[in-house]
Scaffold this motif. Structure first.
Motif, PDB file in Angstrom:
ATOM      1  N   MET A   1      32.258  75.508  52.965  1.00  0.00           N
ATOM      2  CA  MET A   1      33.471  74.794  53.643  1.00  0.00           C
ATOM      3  C   MET A   1      33.918  73.559  53.342  1.00  0.00           C
ATOM      4  O   MET A   1      33.202  72.743  53.340  1.00  0.00           O
ATOM      5  CB  MET A   1      33.345  75.359  55.321  1.00  0.00           C
ATOM      6  CG  MET A   1      34.311  74.972  55.989  1.00  0.00           C
ATOM      7  SD  MET A   1      33.815  75.216  57.706  1.00  0.00           S
ATOM      8  CE  MET A   1      35.469  74.927  58.632  1.00  0.00           C
ATOM      9  N   SER A   2      35.182  73.561  53.250  1.00  0.00           N
ATOM     10  CA  SER A   2      35.688  71.959  52.977  1.00  0.00           C
ATOM     11  C   SER A   2      36.922  72.020  53.839  1.00  0.00           C
ATOM     12  O   SER A   2      37.733  72.928  54.085  1.00  0.00           O
ATOM     13  CB  SER A   2      36.304  72.203  51.492  1.00  0.00           C
ATOM     14  OG  SER A   2      36.717  70.920  51.249  1.00  0.00           O
ATOM     15  N   MET A   3      37.213  70.992  54.334  1.00  0.00           N
ATOM     16  CA  MET A   3      38.106  70.561  55.325  1.00  0.00           C
ATOM     17  C   MET A   3      38.866  69.261  55.050  1.00  0.00           C
ATOM     18  O   MET A   3      38.415  68.135  54.906  1.00  0.00           O
ATOM     19  CB  MET A   3      37.814  70.695  56.591  1.00  0.00           C
ATOM     20  CG  MET A   3      38.888  70.580  57.730  1.00  0.00           C
ATOM     21  SD  MET A   3      38.067  70.823  59.340  1.00  0.00           S
ATOM     22  CE  MET A   3      39.596  70.487  60.233  1.00  0.00           C
ATOM     23  N   MET A   4      40.206  69.139  54.751  1.00  0.00           N
ATOM     24  CA  MET A   4      40.924  67.839  54.806  1.00  0.00           C
ATOM     25  C   MET A   4      41.786  67.893  55.730  1.00  0.00           C
ATOM     26  O   MET A   4      42.693  68.746  56.052  1.00  0.00           O
ATOM     27  CB  MET A   4      41.728  67.656  53.532  1.00  0.00           C
ATOM     28  CG  MET A   4      40.696  67.641  52.185  1.00  0.00           C
ATOM     29  SD  MET A   4      41.392  67.554  50.735  1.00  0.00           S
ATOM     30  CE  MET A   4      41.872  65.842  50.931  1.00  0.00           C
ATOM     31  N   GLY A   5      41.939  66.640  56.615  1.00  0.00           N
ATOM     32  CA  GLY A   5      42.919  66.488  57.481  1.00  0.00           C
ATOM     33  C   GLY A   5      44.057  65.583  57.441  1.00  0.00           C
ATOM     34  O   GLY A   5      43.654  64.672  56.483  1.00  0.00           O
ATOM     35  N   SER A   6      45.058  65.486  57.999  1.00  0.00           N
ATOM     36  CA  SER A   6      46.167  64.556  57.788  1.00  0.00           C
ATOM     37  C   SER A   6      45.686  63.386  58.637  1.00  0.00           C
ATOM     38  O   SER A   6      45.238  63.374  59.514  1.00  0.00           O
ATOM     39  CB  SER A   6      47.603  65.150  58.185  1.00  0.00           C
ATOM     40  OG  SER A   6      47.590  65.412  59.627  1.00  0.00           O
ATOM     41  N   GLY A   7      46.205  62.291  57.916  1.00  0.00           N
ATOM     42  CA  GLY A   7      46.294  60.832  58.695  1.00  0.00           C
ATOM     43  C   GLY A   7      46.870  60.661  59.774  1.00  0.00           C
ATOM     44  O   GLY A   7      47.979  61.205  59.919  1.00  0.00           O
ATOM     45  N   VAL A   8      46.353  59.935  60.928  1.00  0.00           N
ATOM     46  CA  VAL A   8      47.055  59.717  62.119  1.00  0.00           C
ATOM     47  C   VAL A   8      47.713  58.222  61.988  1.00  0.00           C
ATOM     48  O   VAL A   8      46.753  57.359  61.756  1.00  0.00           O
ATOM     49  CB  VAL A   8      46.349  59.803  63.374  1.00  0.00           C
ATOM     50  CG1 VAL A   8      47.078  59.433  64.699  1.00  0.00           C
ATOM     51  CG2 VAL A   8      45.804  61.261  63.417  1.00  0.00           C
ATOM     52  N   LEU A   9      48.807  58.134  61.961  1.00  0.00           N
ATOM     53  CA  LEU A   9      49.462  56.606  61.775  1.00  0.00           C
ATOM     54  C   LEU A   9      49.664  56.302  63.343  1.00  0.00           C
ATOM     55  O   LEU A   9      49.890  54.653  63.433  1.00  0.00           O
ATOM     56  CB  LEU A   9      50.710  56.634  61.047  1.00  0.00           C
ATOM     57  CG  LEU A   9      50.736  57.377  59.650  1.00  0.00           C
ATOM     58  CD1 LEU A   9      51.875  57.336  58.953  1.00  0.00           C
ATOM     59  CD2 LEU A   9      49.608  56.586  59.006  1.00  0.00           C
ATOM     60  N   THR A  10      49.812  56.806  64.541  1.00  0.00           N
ATOM     61  CA  THR A  10      50.128  56.158  65.629  1.00  0.00           C
ATOM     62  C   THR A  10      49.194  56.711  66.592  1.00  0.00           C
ATOM     63  O   THR A  10      48.901  57.919  66.635  1.00  0.00           O
ATOM     64  CB  THR A  10      51.551  56.290  65.945  1.00  0.00           C
ATOM     65  OG1 THR A  10      51.847  57.890  66.235  1.00  0.00           O
ATOM     66  CG2 THR A  10      52.791  55.759  65.094  1.00  0.00           C
ATOM     67  N   ARG A  11      48.950  56.129  67.737  1.00  0.00           N
ATOM     68  CA  ARG A  11      48.496  56.649  68.776  1.00  0.00           C
ATOM     69  C   ARG A  11      48.644  55.911  70.137  1.00  0.00           C
ATOM     70  O   ARG A  11      49.084  54.631  70.065  1.00  0.00           O
ATOM     71  CB  ARG A  11      46.722  55.893  68.752  1.00  0.00           C
ATOM     72  CG  ARG A  11      45.820  57.070  67.724  1.00  0.00           C
ATOM     73  CD  ARG A  11      45.795  58.375  68.507  1.00  0.00           C
ATOM     74  NE  ARG A  11      45.222  59.227  67.372  1.00  0.00           N
ATOM     75  CZ  ARG A  11      44.042  59.699  67.559  1.00  0.00           C
ATOM     76  NH1 ARG A  11      43.146  59.837  68.485  1.00  0.00           N
ATOM     77  NH2 ARG A  11      43.446  60.762  66.315  1.00  0.00           N
TER      78      ARG A  11
END
Length: 75
Positions: A1-11
């Protein structure tokens, strides 16, 4: 299993605590944690897991304070 997530630029200010790896909220423990839990429900418990977590976004914009905060996901 491989997973890539998008980056979060704001919080928002109440979520910027998640930028510190020592507090346990990162891609591996949250997003991948849920995905691997679902996989285990289908194929059974795993005997070994290997993972790499890297900081892809070095700063987030705290939208409440309108300032950038450093992100440290890599140990």
């Amino acid at each position: 299993m491989s997973m890539m997530g998008s980056g979060v630029l704001t919080r928002t200010g109440d979520r910027t605590w998640q930028r510190d790896v020592k507090l346990g909220a990162n891609t591996l423990t949250i997003s991948f944690g849920h995905a691997i839990d679902a996989l285990c429900m289908v194929v059974g418990e795993l005997t070994e897991v290997s993972a790499i977590v890297a900081t892809q976004v070095p700063q987030w914009l705290d939208t409440d304070a309108q300032q950038h905060v450093d992100v440290n996901f890599a140990g």
